[in-house]
Design a protein around this motif. Structure first.
Motif, mmCIF file in Angstrom:
data_model
loop_
_atom_site.group_PDB
_atom_site.id
_atom_site.type_symbol
_atom_site.label_atom_id
_atom_site.label_comp_id
_atom_site.label_asym_id
_atom_site.label_seq_id
_atom_site.Cartn_x
_atom_site.Cartn_y
_atom_site.Cartn_z
ATOM 1 N N GLY A 194 5.593 35.341 7.509
ATOM 2 C CA GLY A 194 6.960 35.766 7.730
ATOM 3 C C GLY A 194 7.307 36.066 9.174
ATOM 4 O O GLY A 194 8.397 36.559 9.452
ATOM 5 N N GLN A 195 6.396 35.774 10.105
ATOM 6 C CA GLN A 195 6.697 36.008 11.519
ATOM 7 C C GLN A 195 6.573 34.711 12.295
ATOM 8 O O GLN A 195 5.797 33.831 11.947
ATOM 9 N N ARG A 196 7.344 34.624 13.356
ATOM 10 C CA ARG A 196 7.351 33.444 14.203
ATOM 11 C C ARG A 196 7.425 33.908 15.658
ATOM 12 O O ARG A 196 8.135 34.833 15.974
ATOM 13 N N THR A 197 6.694 33.263 16.517
ATOM 14 C CA THR A 197 6.738 33.603 17.937
ATOM 15 C C THR A 197 7.991 33.019 18.558
ATOM 16 O O THR A 197 8.310 31.855 18.349
ATOM 17 N N LEU A 198 8.692 33.839 19.320
ATOM 18 C CA LEU A 198 9.876 33.403 20.054
ATOM 19 C C LEU A 198 9.618 33.653 21.526
ATOM 20 O O LEU A 198 8.884 34.571 21.893
ATOM 21 N N ALA A 199 10.220 32.866 22.384
ATOM 22 C CA ALA A 199 10.027 33.025 23.824
ATOM 23 C C ALA A 199 11.340 32.796 24.559
ATOM 24 O O ALA A 199 12.205 32.053 24.096
ATOM 25 N N LEU A 200 11.473 33.420 25.699
ATOM 26 C CA LEU A 200 12.646 33.255 26.551
ATOM 27 C C LEU A 200 12.146 33.147 27.986
ATOM 28 O O LEU A 200 11.398 33.997 28.465
ATOM 29 N N ASP A 251 -1.293 34.177 20.210
ATOM 30 C CA ASP A 251 -0.741 32.905 19.752
ATOM 31 C C ASP A 251 -1.796 31.837 19.963
ATOM 32 O O ASP A 251 -2.600 31.919 20.888
ATOM 33 N N VAL A 252 -1.780 30.844 19.090
ATOM 34 C CA VAL A 252 -2.707 29.721 19.220
ATOM 35 C C VAL A 252 -1.917 28.441 18.949
ATOM 36 O O VAL A 252 -1.073 28.388 18.060
ATOM 37 N N TYR A 253 -2.177 27.431 19.754
ATOM 38 C CA TYR A 253 -1.468 26.161 19.591
ATOM 39 C C TYR A 253 -1.877 25.474 18.292
ATOM 40 O O TYR A 253 -3.060 25.454 17.932
#
Length: 85
Positions: free
Chosen positions: A67-73, A45-47
């Motif tokens: 079509g992809q997105r980073t998700l975090a928990l 990932d890059v800001y």
């Protein structure tokens, strides 16, 4: 699918930039992943606020995945998911 790797928090100090260290770090990580578990790709990932990082990764051939997105928990949500709430 194939096994791959996710690089997190790669950072090179300003004094060391431009000497090829970032590329060597990613190459070494990729080679190690390939050796240990047959990794066939590398993701990171890059800001959005880091155009120099975007340019660096683009020079190495990394590209956005359509079509992809980073998700975090994290925090309470992670605690709840793992049963530590």
């Amino acid at each position: 699918g194939m096994p791959g790797m996710h690089v997190s928090d790669l950072w090179v100090s300003g004094d060391a930039r431009g000497a090829g260290l970032g590329q060597r770090l990613l190459a070494a990580a990729g080679a190690r992943g390939r050796l240990l578990w047959g990794a066939g790709f590398l993701r990171l990932d890059v800001y959005d606020s880091s155009p120099r990082a975007h340019a660096f990764y683009a020079r190495l051939g990394l590209a956005e995945v359509t079509g992809q997105r980073t998700l975090a928990l994290s925090g309470a949500g992670f605690d709840k998911l793992t049963g530590d709430a």
